[in-house]
Design a protein around this motif. Structure first.
Motif, PDB file in Angstrom:
ATOM      1  N   TRP A   1    -110.986  28.202  57.350  1.00  0.00           N
ATOM      2  CA  TRP A   1    -112.171  27.644  56.705  1.00  0.00           C
ATOM      3  C   TRP A   1    -111.788  26.935  55.402  1.00  0.00           C
ATOM      4  CZ3 TRP A   1    -117.370  27.053  57.584  1.00  0.00           C
ATOM      5  CH2 TRP A   1    -118.165  26.797  56.473  1.00  0.00           C
ATOM      6  N   ILE A   2    -110.987  27.644  54.599  1.00  0.00           N
ATOM      7  CA  ILE A   2    -110.549  27.050  53.324  1.00  0.00           C
ATOM      8  C   ILE A   2    -109.721  25.791  53.586  1.00  0.00           C
ATOM      9  CG2 ILE A   2    -109.093  27.410  51.303  1.00  0.00           C
ATOM     10  CD1 ILE A   2    -111.089  29.322  50.836  1.00  0.00           C
ATOM     11  N   LEU A   3    -108.820  25.897  54.554  1.00  0.00           N
ATOM     12  CA  LEU A   3    -107.964  24.745  54.844  1.00  0.00           C
ATOM     13  C   LEU A   3    -108.802  23.558  55.279  1.00  0.00           C
ATOM     14  CD1 LEU A   3    -104.951  26.303  56.739  1.00  0.00           C
ATOM     15  CD2 LEU A   3    -105.086  25.513  54.396  1.00  0.00           C
TER      16      LEU A   3
ATOM     17  N   LYS B   1     -98.910  27.027  55.209  1.00  0.00           N
ATOM     18  CA  LYS B   1     -97.720  27.879  55.240  1.00  0.00           C
ATOM     19  C   LYS B   1     -98.146  29.347  55.236  1.00  0.00           C
ATOM     20  CE  LYS B   1     -94.301  29.408  52.144  1.00  0.00           C
ATOM     21  NZ  LYS B   1     -94.154  29.467  50.713  1.00  0.00           N
ATOM     22  N   ASP B   2     -99.116  29.690  54.385  1.00  0.00           N
ATOM     23  CA  ASP B   2     -99.543  31.087  54.296  1.00  0.00           C
ATOM     24  C   ASP B   2    -100.242  31.543  55.574  1.00  0.00           C
ATOM     25  OD1 ASP B   2     -98.578  31.319  51.764  1.00  0.00           O
ATOM     26  OD2 ASP B   2    -100.482  30.773  50.803  1.00  0.00           O
ATOM     27  N   VAL B   3    -101.129  30.688  56.058  1.00  0.00           N
ATOM     28  CA  VAL B   3    -101.974  31.118  57.173  1.00  0.00           C
ATOM     29  C   VAL B   3    -101.181  31.141  58.479  1.00  0.00           C
ATOM     30  CG1 VAL B   3    -104.005  30.508  58.527  1.00  0.00           C
ATOM     31  CG2 VAL B   3    -104.070  30.363  56.052  1.00  0.00           C
ATOM     32  N   PHE B   4    -100.333  30.161  58.666  1.00  0.00           N
ATOM     33  CA  PHE B   4     -99.618  30.096  59.947  1.00  0.00           C
ATOM     34  C   PHE B   4     -98.152  30.507  59.839  1.00  0.00           C
ATOM     35  CE2 PHE B   4    -103.152  27.073  60.341  1.00  0.00           C
ATOM     36  CZ  PHE B   4    -103.802  27.671  61.396  1.00  0.00           C
TER      37      PHE B   4
ATOM     38  N   ALA C   1    -103.918  35.548  49.666  1.00  0.00           N
ATOM     39  CA  ALA C   1    -104.784  36.684  49.330  1.00  0.00           C
ATOM     40  C   ALA C   1    -105.759  36.961  50.466  1.00  0.00           C
ATOM     41  CB  ALA C   1    -105.545  36.376  48.043  1.00  0.00           C
ATOM     42  N   LEU C   2    -106.262  35.898  51.085  1.00  0.00           N
ATOM     43  CA  LEU C   2    -107.186  36.089  52.205  1.00  0.00           C
ATOM     44  C   LEU C   2    -106.513  36.860  53.326  1.00  0.00           C
ATOM     45  CD1 LEU C   2    -108.864  32.581  52.475  1.00  0.00           C
ATOM     46  CD2 LEU C   2    -109.898  34.708  51.720  1.00  0.00           C
ATOM     47  N   VAL C   3    -105.311  36.417  53.682  1.00  0.00           N
ATOM     48  CA  VAL C   3    -104.596  37.073  54.777  1.00  0.00           C
ATOM     49  C   VAL C   3    -104.293  38.524  54.402  1.00  0.00           C
ATOM     50  CG1 VAL C   3    -102.521  37.023  56.196  1.00  0.00           C
ATOM     51  CG2 VAL C   3    -103.648  34.895  55.572  1.00  0.00           C
ATOM     52  N   ASP C   4    -103.928  38.742  53.148  1.00  0.00           N
ATOM     53  CA  ASP C   4    -103.636  40.106  52.691  1.00  0.00           C
ATOM     54  C   ASP C   4    -104.859  41.007  52.810  1.00  0.00           C
ATOM     55  OD1 ASP C   4    -101.172  39.374  52.119  1.00  0.00           O
ATOM     56  OD2 ASP C   4    -101.255  39.710  49.944  1.00  0.00           O
ATOM     57  N   THR C   5    -106.003  40.447  52.404  1.00  0.00           N
ATOM     58  CA  THR C   5    -107.187  41.287  52.302  1.00  0.00           C
ATOM     59  C   THR C   5    -107.821  41.555  53.654  1.00  0.00           C
ATOM     60  OG1 THR C   5    -107.558  40.184  50.208  1.00  0.00           O
ATOM     61  CG2 THR C   5    -109.346  41.555  51.058  1.00  0.00           C
ATOM     62  N   TRP C   6    -107.956  40.509  54.409  1.00  0.00           N
ATOM     63  CA  TRP C   6    -108.761  40.625  55.626  1.00  0.00           C
ATOM     64  C   TRP C   6    -107.913  40.915  56.859  1.00  0.00           C
ATOM     65  CZ3 TRP C   6    -113.959  40.513  54.886  1.00  0.00           C
ATOM     66  CH2 TRP C   6    -114.424  39.933  53.688  1.00  0.00           C
ATOM     67  N   GLY C   7    -106.626  40.949  56.680  1.00  0.00           N
ATOM     68  CA  GLY C   7    -105.795  41.179  57.849  1.00  0.00           C
ATOM     69  C   GLY C   7    -105.523  39.875  58.565  1.00  0.00           C
ATOM     70  N   ALA C   8    -104.678  39.961  59.585  1.00  0.00           N
ATOM     71  CA  ALA C   8    -104.160  38.745  60.201  1.00  0.00           C
ATOM     72  C   ALA C   8    -105.262  37.866  60.787  1.00  0.00           C
ATOM     73  CB  ALA C   8    -103.145  39.102  61.277  1.00  0.00           C
ATOM     74  N   TRP C   9    -106.223  38.495  61.512  1.00  0.00           N
ATOM     75  CA  TRP C   9    -107.150  37.649  62.274  1.00  0.00           C
ATOM     76  C   TRP C   9    -108.306  37.137  61.447  1.00  0.00           C
ATOM     77  CZ3 TRP C   9    -105.706  34.990  66.043  1.00  0.00           C
ATOM     78  CH2 TRP C   9    -104.623  35.442  66.810  1.00  0.00           C
ATOM     79  N   ILE C  10    -109.070  38.053  60.832  1.00  0.00           N
ATOM     80  CA  ILE C  10    -110.213  37.597  60.036  1.00  0.00           C
ATOM     81  C   ILE C  10    -109.705  36.762  58.868  1.00  0.00           C
ATOM     82  CG2 ILE C  10    -112.275  38.339  58.809  1.00  0.00           C
ATOM     83  CD1 ILE C  10    -112.142  40.929  60.344  1.00  0.00           C
ATOM     84  N   GLY C  11    -108.584  37.216  58.305  1.00  0.00           N
ATOM     85  CA  GLY C  11    -107.998  36.485  57.187  1.00  0.00           C
ATOM     86  C   GLY C  11    -107.680  35.065  57.585  1.00  0.00           C
ATOM     87  N   ARG C  12    -107.165  34.925  58.794  1.00  0.00           N
ATOM     88  CA  ARG C  12    -106.832  33.568  59.237  1.00  0.00           C
ATOM     89  C   ARG C  12    -108.067  32.713  59.428  1.00  0.00           C
ATOM     90  NH1 ARG C  12    -101.784  34.257  63.315  1.00  0.00           N
ATOM     91  NH2 ARG C  12    -100.314  34.715  61.664  1.00  0.00           N
ATOM     92  N   ILE C  13    -109.132  33.354  59.913  1.00  0.00           N
ATOM     93  CA  ILE C  13    -110.350  32.568  60.112  1.00  0.00           C
ATOM     94  C   ILE C  13    -110.848  32.049  58.769  1.00  0.00           C
ATOM     95  CG2 ILE C  13    -112.778  32.726  60.762  1.00  0.00           C
ATOM     96  CD1 ILE C  13    -111.808  34.696  62.969  1.00  0.00           C
TER      97      ILE C  13
END
Lengths: 370, 527, 405
Positions: free
Chosen positions: A88-90, A294-297, A72-84
């Motif tokens: 953080w969560i990871l 898996k989701d983030v990378f 959901a983070l990656v979906d919402t914030w887009g690839a870069w901010i979402g990954r950051i």
């Protein structure tokens, strides 16, 4: 992978074990730093944290019914901010796992295997955990189901046998020192441990009945509160003022059981229950971490990181916390705020942003139509 | 998880290696037509059936038409060959004989037509007589096979006190008949396949249509079709070739030699796979819990069964854990033993030169050797070996001060506990695993045992048998199926087939609960 | 390709060997065979010269443990079931460490069930031992803390027949008494609770040796904080029991009123319960103890006949006895200025705010506390007889008057 289906009872059970695994060992200790006689009031504050968790879950599943938190983070914030945010969560999940493993190593080292090096114990535990994570989410959940009869059998026995030494007078006078220490103790229980329930967000995708996830989190919170409060009452009743300085008061309560000449020394049963629950907890958090990776990378499968991640946790546990005292301090002082930011702040922010995004999009579509 | 993953893998990849069938191999199981001239037939026979001393061939002349009969000695019923084929043929008086006429003349045997050499070989090896009337394109197969076999016997490996006493034999037709006898319905389907490049064994998938899940049947057939092996004459080979998890110690398929067990399992939604030549049959899917169920459970009153089931669960887990726990408690976690017990243990172990772990491993090995010796020797000798072995060796080991009496008790009760389990294949897994647990106990005490147990549990719950979770209905939990797990509910309470097998028709019992009607038996007798 | 595959397999195999090997190598740290351990059942702590500590360990002698199998193990006949070894050190922990060097086989404390404090050590403060006993994983908090007027080593080497193991025997003795008066069961956790409670007055069962050198429960040792102050006799111990709360099956012996022939009346209190109330009075505190007890008759004086009047009289006598006992103990405790009757804790439970105000001056207030006791004994059954057999005696064989109620 997304075909995995978790039933509601499995979800509730696994969440419950995940919290109780360390909770039953550490919460009475943590709370007793602030109050002994009113510790049971502090542990019932767990319900407050549980309520926060339910609310967050409710918002999350409304907006993302078929998403893990990291996805959901990656979906919402887009690839870069979402990954950051994802990283953080990871990191947070990783740190949790390290603390849990470290607590377990110390627990086993102090209570059963004093001469064995703690890293060996940790390695053995993490091998088992890596295997469970490798086998997948359904297997972890079934593990949780499998230990249920074990716990159901052992827990009441220990509970009722401890009752004979319980002196309710140890709980009195109630609130002699007012509410302040109770609430301070309650903060740890409510924020450090109850917010761990939000690990459920990483599993929303796998639920057979995802819409009821918030209810399930609520059920788990209720169960944990009841168990913890009962355990605290009995523990303080048996151990008394010593609860304040004893590392594992619940274990002491169990160790004091003696009926006749033969029913005694039942702490094995307690340790079995604790280690099984901790195993579930580690597996759940490690799986959540692997799925997050898996989701983030964009990995092919969570299995890629199952064993390596386990090794990382094993190393991290020792590297980050050189003593048991450090773990305890970290949990009591840093974790509450850290969790609030990570598990309440980020998901709610994500939900809000997604809501705005969707709203803007709808308005744009509507205006285009006009 | 594992299993499903692997299975879908196989399903999705057509993969370069096509399952090889008999026709790939150059042993002329060919589609070539049977030669229509005796000379070319002989030439072919001289290469194909050379040095087969039991191959029989007989030329006869029936009203001017030359006919040749082919068969294999020993697996053909000679009496029927005489009375059912030879005698009717002699009585034929019609000229210009057609193949179809012969079929009507030979009305006491079943007759079918074949046209290729492959079919010819198959028919002859099956014990049929092949009748070749020269000048026609087809040959006739006459069913008079009578392969050697034994009559139906008592179940030796799954004995019960009550209930039927028939067991499967090595003849698939008889075995199928034993099932048909119990399910008298056309819904009982038997689908047959030939497996084995040389053995050409018949493999039958047996199920009840409308009960068994169709995908399950399809999956079983698909797995069997993939087999390409020289011969397949027993269940174990089949089990290893089509099982879900090839590397697990636990059996993921069940086997039985009791037709009554097959019947009840078929009606629960399982399917049976039978192989010609095997005196038992495979039942899939098989769950863990299935192996702790004895046939007797259903033939005695349910109150007793509840107790027996509990006992068996206890026996199973103690056969796994008992030696390990003893080692862990006596060499690591002595503080967990009650004081008087520990003093007794210490007194017993005094002067024994070995550490407990070694003691346990040695005793376990000796026990396994004795058990093996008892099984392999002829029955009369075997019993005395096991008695002599256990009594004499155990007693003198204790007297000599090599082994503590406590250890002998533990190992012996472990053995006895494993004997209490009904499924032999299942016991074998615990025999191996208990060694691992003893080692774990020796390395890490109770924590070692516990961690290994957690790994074992994880392994168990990750297994699947033909898609059904192995630990069902425990994990994943299914309340409705608890009626036949730790307990056996009375028959009137078991109204549904096991849910985890996902049967099509879930209700199997509509009998009203007995004794619940308001009219008592007194009223009935009056009316 | 094939070569690669082989190399891959070899590497995996090497990894597996290393992995499994390392797991195997790291194991076994904690292994300890039963033959290599000295099972310590009890430790005795005595003060040594120069304020050192002399620790006595009672070790099971597995060679002569009586076993049901009989046979070989008991051939040695006279050998004792336990061995006594002693070591000296600065602290208990130090002395036990020394024991490790002086006795073959390692000392195994996890089965310890008694800690006996000798008089001199107890007088100089048992709290020196508390941290070690609370911290060490080997000790269980349900082990008994006992005090003895003798040297602890003598108590542990005494024979507790018919129980072969001295420690088990002493524990059994204490437990038998504690079935009447729970206060006697001075387990570590109980002592610690009392030590940490507002009253700060732990008590321990006191074990002494009788004339034939067998251990007996002699009373209760009273501590002010960690220091032994006084020892209560059996009667005082009973009084303390009634002051503190529930008791069971305590027998009271009352003298015969009419005829002095020494037997006396015995009343067995089936159970008793105590209520505590307190109210501040000028310059101190007044507490009210209300004791309710149910009783049966164990023995009547000869020639006594049980009627309503007699019963009421017995009840009254028993009540008076209980009240006197309690007052007796309180006087003694007040003299010693030790709040073993847990008044402080109970005041705190009822009036926490008030307690906070007076707690600093509690040692001066306690000796002046006034106690009211209200005791009510109710005899609920007479056992198998109504009256004493002598009550029917008459030469004329006439039915005595008053019989047949």
């Amino acid at each position: 992978m997304s075909k995995a289906q978790i039933s509601r009872s499995q979800f509730v059970m696994t969440l419950t074990w995940s919290i109780l695994g360390t909770g039953i060992v550490s919460i009475p200790t943590a709370v007793a730093q602030f109050t002994v006689r009113d510790a049971w009031l502090s542990t019932s504050c767990f319900l407050v944290g549980g309520f926060i968790a339910v609310v967050v879950t409710l918002f999350f599943i409304r907006r993302f019914p078929k998403r893990t938190l990291t996805a959901a983070l990656v979906d919402t914030w887009g690839a870069w901010i979402g990954r950051i945010f994802g990283i953080w969560i990871l990191l947070c999940l990783y740190v949790i796992n390290c603390t849990v493993l470290r607590e377990t190593e110390v627990f086993v080292g102090i209570t059963i295997l004093p001469k064995t090096s703690e890293s060996t114990i940790g390695a053995a535990v993490m091998i088992a955990v890596a295997y469970a994570v490798y086998a997948g989410v359904e297997v972890i959940m079934r593990d949780g189901e499998f230990i249920m009869p074990l716990v159901m059998l052992i827990a009441p026995i220990l509970f009722f046998l401890s009752l004979q030494h319980t002196d309710v007078h140890e709980l009195m006078p109630v609130l002699a020192d007012g509410w302040t220490p109770v609430l301070r103790g309650g903060v740890v229980a409510a924020l450090a441990y109850a917010l761990e329930l939000l690990i459920g967000l990483q599993f929303v995708l796998f639920l057979r009945n995802g819409r009821k996830a918030a209810q399930d989190v609520g059920t788990a919170a209720g169960l944990v509160t009841v168990v913890l409060t009962l355990v605290t009452v009995v523990t303080v009743g048996v151990v008394g003022p010593s609860t304040h300085y004893i590392t594992y008061p619940v274990l002491e309560a169990v160790r004091s059981i003696r009926v006749g000449r033969f029913i005694e020394r039942l702490d094995t049963l307690y340790v079995i229950v604790v280690i099984s629950m901790v195993f579930i907890k580690l597996a759940v958090f490690h799986y959540a971490w692997c799925v997050g990776m898996k989701d983030v990378f964009r990995l092919s499968s969570h299995r890629v990181t199952a064993l390596t991640g386990a090794l990382l946790v094993w190393g991290g546990g020792t590297a980050m916390f050189s003593s048991s005292d450090e773990v305890q301090r970290f949990v009591s002082h840093t974790v509450p705020l850290y969790f609030v930011v990570t598990f309440v702040g980020i998901p709610l922010l994500t939900v809000a942003v997604m809501a705005v995004k969707v709203g803007v999009q709808q308005r744009r579509v509507a205006s285009a139509r006009r | 998880m594992f299993a499903r993953f692997r299975r879908s893998d196989q399903a999705s990849s057509p993969s370069g290696r096509k399952p090889r069938t008999a026709s790939d191999l150059n042993i002329s199981e060919s589609d070539e037509p049977i030669p229509d001239r005796p000379e070319s037939m002989h030439r072919w026979l001289d290469t194909e059936w050379a040095r087969c001393i039991d191959f029989q061939m007989r030329d006869i002349e029936v009203c001017g038409t030359r006919i040749t009969l082919f068969w294999l000695r020993g697996i053909v019923d000679l009496l029927r060959l005489e009375t059912g084929i030879m005698q009717p043929l002699e009585s034929v008086s019609k000229r210009r004989l057609q193949l179809r006429d012969l079929a009507s003349v030979l009305h006491t045997v079943i007759v079918r037509e074949i046209s290729t050499l492959g079919e010819f070989n198959a028919a002859v090896t099956d014990g049929q007589v092949v009748l070749r009337m020269w000048g026609t394109s087809h040959a006739l197969v006459l069913e008079v096979s009578d392969p050697p076999g034994r009559p139906i016997d008592k179940p030796e490996n799954e004995p019960t006190l009550e209930g039927p006493q028939e067991a499967f034999v090595e003849h698939i037709q008889l075995n199928l008949a034993l099932i048909r006898k119990r399910i008298r319905s056309p819904r009982l389907k038997v689908e047959s396949m030939r497996v084995g490049t040389y053995s050409h064994s018949t493999v039958c998938v047996v199920y009840v249509e409308g009960v068994a899940k169709p995908t399950l049947v399809a999956e079983a057939k698909r797995r069997i079709q993939k087999i390409s092996i020289d011969s397949l004459n027993d269940i174990n080979k089949l089990r290893e070739l089509i099982g879900d998890a090839p590397f697990t110690l636990f059996p993921v398929t069940d086997e039985t030699e009791r037709p009554d067990r097959v019947t009840s399992n078929l009606l629960q939604g399982r399917i049976a796979i039978m192989v010609d030549g095997a005196p038992n049959c495979l039942l899939v899917p098989a769950q863990f819990i299935h192996f702790l169920v004895a046939a007797d459970d259903y033939y005695v009153h349910y109150t007793l069964t509840i107790f027996l089931r509990m006992l068996r669960h206890l026996a199973y887990w103690s056969s796994l854990f008992l030696p390990a726990l003893y080692v862990a408690l006596s060499s690591y976690n002595q503080d967990l033993l009650p004081t008087p017990l520990l003093i007794t243990v210490a007194a017993q172990h005094r002067g024994i030169p070995f550490p407990s772990i070694l003691e346990a491993l040695v005793m376990l090995t000796i026990f396994e050797v004795l058990r093996e010796a008892g099984t392999r020797l002829p029955r009369a000798v075997g019993q005395s070996v096991s008695i002599v072995g256990t009594l004499v060796v155990g007693d003198s080991a204790v007297r000599a001060g090599l082994v503590s009496p406590g250890m002998v008790i533990v190992i012996a009760s472990t053995g006895v506990a494993s004997f209490a389990l009904p499924a032999y294949g299942f016991v074998n897994s615990s025999r191996l695993i208990q060694f691992a647990f003893v080692l774990a106990a020796g390395l890490g005490g109770l924590v070692g045992v516990l961690l290994l147990a957690l790994i074992l549990i994880t392994h168990l719950v990750s297994l699947r048998s033909f898609g059904v979770p192995y630990m069902a209905p425990g994990a994943p939990f299914e309340w409705a199926d608890m009626k036949d797990m730790f307990i056996r509910a009375p028959w009137f309470a078991m109204r549904r087939r096991p849910k985890h097998l996902e049967p099509i028709d879930s209700v199997n019992n509509r009998t009203p609960v007995p004794g619940k009607s308001k009219a008592s038996s007194w009223d009935l007798s009056e009316s | 390709m094939k070569a690669f595959r082989i190399r891959w397999w070899q590497r995996t195999r090497a990894l597996m060997v290393v992995g499994v090997g390392s797991v195997l190598l790291t194991g076994c740290y904690d292994i300890q065979e039963v033959d290599n351990m000295n099972l310590v059942l009890a430790i005795g702590v005595d003060e040594d010269r120069a304020r050192g500590v002399n620790v006595t360990a009672e070790i099971v002698n597995p060679a002569s443990v009586p076993s049901s199998g009989g046979g070989e193990s008991s051939t040695s006949g006279e050998r004792r079931a336990t061995l006594i070894r002693q070591a000296t050190g600065v602290s208990i922990e130090d002395a036990i460490g020394n024991l490790e060097r002086e006795v073959p086989h390692s000392v195994y404390l996890a089965q310890n069930m008694l800690v006996v404090f000798g008089q001199s050590y107890a007088k100089h403060g048992v709290e020196r031992a508390f941290d070690y006993l609370e911290r060490d994983r080997a000790f269980r908090r349900n082990q008994l803390f006992l005090a003895t007027p003798e040297r602890a080593s003598d108590v542990l080497s005494a024979s507790a027949e018919p129980e072969a193991l001295n420690a088990l025997g002493i524990r059994e003795l204490v437990e038998q008494t504690s079935r009447q008066l729970p206060i006697v069961q001075s387990e570590q956790q109980q002592v610690m609770k009392e030590y940490l409670s507002p009253s700060q007055a732990p008590v321990m069962a006191s074990i002494a040796l009788n004339d034939s050198q067998h251990p007996v429960v002699q009373g209760i040792a009273v501590f002010r904080a960690g220091h032994l102050v006084d020892t209560l006799s059996i009667r005082e111990m009973q009084g303390l029991g009634w002051m503190l709360g529930r008791t069971r099956q305590v027998a009271i012996r009352l003298p015969c009123r009419d005829k002095e022939n020494g037997t006396g009346t015995t009343i067995r209190l089936l159970d008793s319960d105590t209520r505590f109330d307190s109210e501040p009075v000028p310059g101190g505190l007044r507490v009210r103890l209300t004791v309710h007890a149910r009783a049966e008759i164990g023995q009547l004086c000869p020639y006594e006949q049980l009627d309503e009047q007699k019963l009421a009289q017995l009840n009254q006598m028993a009540s008076a006895y209980i009240g006197q006992s309690m007052q007796l103990v309180l006087n003694k405790l007040q003299r010693d200025d030790v709040d073993a009757c847990q008044f402080g804790r109970r005041v705190f439970m009822q009036h926490p705010a008030y307690w906070r105000r007076i707690s600093a001056s509690w040692p001066t207030i306690f000796p002046k506390v006034q106690m009211d006791c209200q005791v009510k004994v109710q005899t609920i059954r007479t056992n198998l007889a109504f009256s004493a057999p002598e009550s029917t005696v008459s030469r004329s064989s006439a039915v005595p008057s008053g019989v047949g109620r």
